[in-house]
Design a protein around this motif. Structure first.
Motif, mmCIF file in Angstrom:
data_model
loop_
_atom_site.group_PDB
_atom_site.id
_atom_site.type_symbol
_atom_site.label_atom_id
_atom_site.label_comp_id
_atom_site.label_asym_id
_atom_site.label_seq_id
_atom_site.Cartn_x
_atom_site.Cartn_y
_atom_site.Cartn_z
ATOM 1 N N THR A 1 0.056 -100.132 23.346
ATOM 2 C CA THR A 1 -1.145 -100.566 22.633
ATOM 3 C C THR A 1 -1.964 -99.390 22.113
ATOM 4 N N ALA A 2 -2.186 -98.383 22.961
ATOM 5 C CA ALA A 2 -2.994 -97.235 22.541
ATOM 6 C C ALA A 2 -2.351 -96.514 21.367
ATOM 7 N N LEU A 3 -1.024 -96.350 21.408
ATOM 8 C CA LEU A 3 -0.342 -95.665 20.311
ATOM 9 C C LEU A 3 -0.397 -96.483 19.028
ATOM 10 N N TYR A 4 -0.223 -97.801 19.143
ATOM 11 C CA TYR A 4 -0.282 -98.660 17.956
ATOM 12 C C TYR A 4 -1.669 -98.612 17.312
ATOM 13 N N MET A 5 -2.711 -98.666 18.143
ATOM 14 C CA MET A 5 -4.070 -98.618 17.599
ATOM 15 C C MET A 5 -4.363 -97.273 16.964
ATOM 16 N N ALA A 6 -3.876 -96.201 17.605
ATOM 17 C CA ALA A 6 -4.070 -94.881 17.016
ATOM 18 C C ALA A 6 -3.338 -94.773 15.685
ATOM 19 N N LEU A 7 -2.143 -95.373 15.601
ATOM 20 C CA LEU A 7 -1.386 -95.341 14.354
ATOM 21 C C LEU A 7 -2.102 -96.114 13.257
ATOM 22 N N ILE A 8 -2.625 -97.298 13.597
ATOM 23 C CA ILE A 8 -3.352 -98.107 12.610
ATOM 24 C C ILE A 8 -4.586 -97.370 12.106
ATOM 25 N N GLN A 9 -5.356 -96.807 13.032
ATOM 26 C CA GLN A 9 -6.576 -96.113 12.626
ATOM 27 C C GLN A 9 -6.265 -94.840 11.847
ATOM 28 N N THR A 10 -5.184 -94.158 12.224
ATOM 29 C CA THR A 10 -4.850 -92.921 11.530
ATOM 30 C C THR A 10 -4.379 -93.193 10.113
ATOM 31 N N LEU A 11 -3.479 -94.177 9.952
ATOM 32 C CA LEU A 11 -3.056 -94.528 8.606
ATOM 33 C C LEU A 11 -4.207 -95.172 7.825
ATOM 34 N N GLY A 12 -5.070 -95.885 8.551
ATOM 35 C CA GLY A 12 -6.234 -96.456 7.889
ATOM 36 C C GLY A 12 -7.190 -95.409 7.359
ATOM 37 N N ILE A 13 -7.193 -94.223 7.989
ATOM 38 C CA ILE A 13 -8.101 -93.171 7.534
ATOM 39 C C ILE A 13 -7.682 -92.616 6.189
ATOM 40 N N LEU A 14 -6.423 -92.871 5.778
ATOM 41 C CA LEU A 14 -6.012 -92.480 4.430
ATOM 42 C C LEU A 14 -6.809 -93.248 3.388
ATOM 43 N N GLY A 15 -7.272 -94.454 3.760
ATOM 44 C CA GLY A 15 -8.099 -95.240 2.847
ATOM 45 C C GLY A 15 -9.367 -94.519 2.437
ATOM 46 N N PRO A 16 -10.185 -94.046 3.393
ATOM 47 C CA PRO A 16 -11.361 -93.266 3.003
ATOM 48 C C PRO A 16 -11.032 -92.010 2.213
ATOM 49 N N MET A 17 -9.917 -91.358 2.523
ATOM 50 C CA MET A 17 -9.541 -90.167 1.762
ATOM 51 C C MET A 17 -9.339 -90.521 0.288
ATOM 52 N N PHE A 18 -8.543 -91.558 0.030
ATOM 53 C CA PHE A 18 -8.310 -91.974 -1.343
ATOM 54 C C PHE A 18 -9.561 -92.601 -1.954
ATOM 55 N N GLY A 19 -10.355 -93.291 -1.127
ATOM 56 C CA GLY A 19 -11.582 -93.887 -1.637
ATOM 57 C C GLY A 19 -12.576 -92.849 -2.114
ATOM 58 N N PHE A 20 -12.757 -91.784 -1.341
ATOM 59 C CA PHE A 20 -13.691 -90.740 -1.749
ATOM 60 C C PHE A 20 -13.139 -89.926 -2.924
ATOM 61 N N MET A 21 -11.823 -89.742 -2.966
ATOM 62 C CA MET A 21 -11.256 -89.040 -4.118
ATOM 63 C C MET A 21 -11.392 -89.872 -5.388
ATOM 64 N N LEU A 22 -11.201 -91.188 -5.262
ATOM 65 C CA LEU A 22 -11.436 -92.056 -6.417
ATOM 66 C C LEU A 22 -12.906 -92.027 -6.814
ATOM 67 N N GLY A 23 -13.800 -92.020 -5.814
ATOM 68 C CA GLY A 23 -15.223 -91.925 -6.116
ATOM 69 C C GLY A 23 -15.574 -90.636 -6.824
#
Length: 705
Positions: A226-248
């Motif tokens: 569970t801990a690894l899965y959640m870390a994976l989701i949050q880590t890949l999810g953090i790519l969203g803010p990276m692309f979001g701020f670059m688009l901004g």
């Protein structure tokens, strides 16, 4: 991909004691050497479904973070486009949390008994609609008219023209009929409500994603994964803010009316505080991505068998997670071999209040909630206005500030999240170990903010606001200080912001206030000459000329900004190291039957107290540091154009330090109440809870002080 799938199947075979041996990696034809081939095929499909759900969760976390971070990066552009103060833009930004507030408790509770994946898919559709509604005002508004004192005075041949310093005091260009005609067409005073509504719909749609998605994953995956899965989701999810701020950042460089106006006639650039980027364009793109992210969830089943569970285990212990198990487990001695009949909605509603009572009698859960909303309040207040902070304090353009947040700060956050999850798995930390990790991360993050306190730049030198017309330091919040003997005969307006940079290094609020008599050129190349205030200044100057725009900051400010970014990145890494351990503490401190409800209530409280008020009152504090307000076309106060950077810096840094420092105390309380005996019953209750958690058991069903 074939090799990976074969390895997954092989691993599944070893777990379930099925003896299948041959996997053809070319055509993926599986030859089974067991009598239980049908059961084995089912287990393989379950593994694939679990990984597909994990991939879908990663994508939807990316999409919602992509969408949300773009909203954060566009706050400054929206503020300028609608000419509203920071406190109001903070209220608009908080509408996302208001949407969550309306439905999250009911979605988390009743959604756990319904089809969780399809609820997530419906939420994605609502979030996409919210993005499209947010972008709608652009198509209802007329062209953006930035405030200026010279747009209607330049000569048609572009050679030389009379400037605002008119000896006869005529200022028809400021209060002329043109302005009032434009007032009749301007609808920006109310169209910000569309942005508010769209952002609130995004909050409503985002509600089922985290509580239902994470509880679904936790119910049907191995506990150690569970801990690894959640870390994976949050880590890949953090790519969203990276692309979001670059688009901004990209959209902030594009003019808001790109394709509809001649850009050669625009006299400002993306570094000007009056510039408005194409904020609406990103919302159309993020809405489309969210539509795609929601499609897979319509095809997942309502529930899955527990990962690694054999057919024998399944028959003896049917596990449906939150779908079928409910808090008052009165039928645990039942001999019925099949799963119980579905619980009616009336029964669910009847047991809602007892479930809340049981949840809030968990003292550890209450401390986690307090910790969460204090930390989130500091983070939300900071990230909402961070681009503006970097723009006003260090002289960076809005687009560059947004870009740096996306490519430097957010990757550090991703690395911190995965590091926290890796430490949890590597050292097999229990709840107390996770608590220690959170304490260390918070203290290190607080230390980085203390260092930031000493990384500062001086105020930009603006005559009449931060320095006198003679160049002496003098911060003034009064408009009358803009008037000086050198421009007194020009009948200048002190309400408008149209800055020029003089050869003596000072910025003047407008050409008129600099006493300029003539101009040459047009558009961005316009220059101003015979400026009396420059000639009468004791500061050294090359000539009595000036150019459009504010003067750049001193060279040492760029040097200081590099140190600031380095410390910010390090602090972001340390702070995010406690994210995954924090989730594990939350999940392991509650009954399995209350998992979805606990996550939902946690998000509800954190976003209500930590997400809605901070942007509003933090924005109000920032408004108090404004030195020069803009002016709307119809008159009245618009968005702030220039801040007292010293006061702005103190507001920002003190707020962050207070939040992280206070946030550390509830976590330390976990350790204190566990280590030392205390005569009060509540302390003994916390010790008993931690002892239960340390032994790998869930907390008792009935808890109370």
């Amino acid at each position: 991909m074939h090799f990976i799938l074969c390895k997954l199947i092989s691993g599944m075979a070893s777990d379930t004691n099925y003896n299948f041996l041959i996997v053809n990696s070319c055509n993926m034809n599986i030859q089974w050497q067991s009598d239980g081939s049908t059961n084995t095929e089912k287990m393989v499909l379950l593994v694939i479904k679990m990984w597909m759900f994990l991939a879908a969760m990663c994508f939807v976390f990316f999409a919602k973070a992509f969408q949300g971070s773009y909203m954060k990066s566009s706050v400054t552009q929206i503020e300028r486009r609608f000419d509203i103060p920071s406190s109001l833009i903070g209220f608009i930004d908080g509408s996302f949390e208001i949407g969550n507030l309306f439905v999250i408790a009911f979605v988390s509770y009743f959604g756990a008994k319904l089809h969780r994946p399809r609820l997530i898919g419906a939420g994605c559709l609502i979030m996409a609609m919210g993005s499209f509604i947010t972008a709608a005002p652009h198509f209802f508004q007329g062209p953006y008219k930035y405030e200026t004192t010279i747009s209607y005075l330049s000569a048609s041949n572009g050679t030389e023209s009379i400037l605002p310093c008119l000896a006869n005091g005529s200022l028809l260009f400021i209060c002329g009929a043109f302005v009032f005609e434009e007032c009749e067409k301007a609808a920006s005073s109310s169209l910000w409500l569309y942005v508010f509504l769209g952002n609130m719909l995004r909050g409503v749609g985002e509600t089922p994603v985290m509580p239902l998605g994470l509880s679904y994953l936790d119910d049907f995956s191995r506990e150690e994964n569970t801990a690894l899965y959640m870390a994976l989701i949050q880590t890949l999810g953090i790519l969203g803010p990276m692309f979001g701020f670059m688009l901004g950042s990209f959209c902030a460089k594009l003019y808001v009316d790109i394709g509809a106006v001649d850009l050669d006639t625009i006299t400002i650039n993306h570094k000007d505080t009056r510039w408005v980027g194409a904020w609406w364009l990103g919302f159309l793109l993020t809405g489309g991505v969210m539509l795609l992210a929601g499609i897979p969830f319509w095809f997942f089943p309502k529930s899955l068998p527990k990962q690694g569970e054999t057919e024998t285990d399944k028959k003896s212990n049917i596990l449906e997670g939150d779908q079928d198990r409910f808090i008052p487990d009165n039928n645990k001695h039942s001999t019925a071999p099949n799963k119980p009949a579905p619980v009616s909605m009336a029964a669910l509603a009847k047991d809602f209040l007892p479930s809340l009572k049981k949840l809030f009698s968990n003292t550890i859960y209450l401390l986690i909630v307090c910790t969460g909303f204090i930390q989130v309040s500091g983070f939300i207040g900071m990230i909402t206005f961070m681009p503006k902070f970097m723009e006003q304090i260090y002289g960076q353009s809005a687009s560059r500030a947004i870009f740096l947040i996306g490519i430097m700060t957010l990757p550090a956050v991703a690395l911190g999240i995965i590091t926290g999850g890796f430490i949890m798995k590597k050292f097999k930390l229990n709840v107390l170990g996770a608590t220690k990790l959170c304490i260390g991360a918070s203290l290190l993050a607080f230390s980085s903010l203390v260092i930031q306190y000493f990384l500062q730049c001086d105020n930009s030198q603006v005559a009449g606001l931060t320095v006198s017309y003679q160049g002496a330091p003098q911060v003034s919040y009064q408009q009358n200080t803009l008037i000086s003997p050198c421009n007194m005969g020009c009948s200048c307006s002190v309400k408008h912001w149209d800055p020029i940079c003089a050869s003596n290094g000072l910025t003047y609020a407008s050409p008129c206030l600099a006493g300029c008599q003539t101009s040459t050129g047009d558009g961005k190349d316009m220059a101003f000459h015979n400026c009396t205030c420059i000639g009468e200044s004791p500061l050294p100057f090359a000539n009595m000329s000036a150019v459009l725009g504010q003067c750049p900051r001193k060279s040492d400010c760029d040097y200081m900004f590099k140190f600031y970014m380095a410390v910010t990145v390090i602090g972001a890494f340390f702070s995010s190291c406690g994210a995954t351990p924090g989730y594990i503490i939350l999940l392991r401190s509650i009954n399995p039957e209350l998992k979805s409800l606990a996550l939902g209530i946690y998000i509800l409280i954190v976003r209500t107290l930590g997400g809605i008020p901070p942007p509003i009152y933090f924005g109000a504090l920032i408004d108090r540091t404004c030195l020069k307000w803009g002016t709307k076309q119809c008159g009245g106060r618009g968005a702030c154009r220039f801040y007292d950077s010293g006061a702005f810096r103190l507001v920002n840094l003190h707020w962050q330090k207070f939040s992280i420092f206070i946030h550390t105390f509830p976590i330390i309380g976990f350790r204190i109440t566990y280590t030392y005996e205390h005569p009060f019953r509540c302390i003994w209750k916390i010790r008993a809870d931690f002892n239960a958690l340390g032994n790998g058991r869930s907390l008792p069903g009935k808890q109370g002080l």
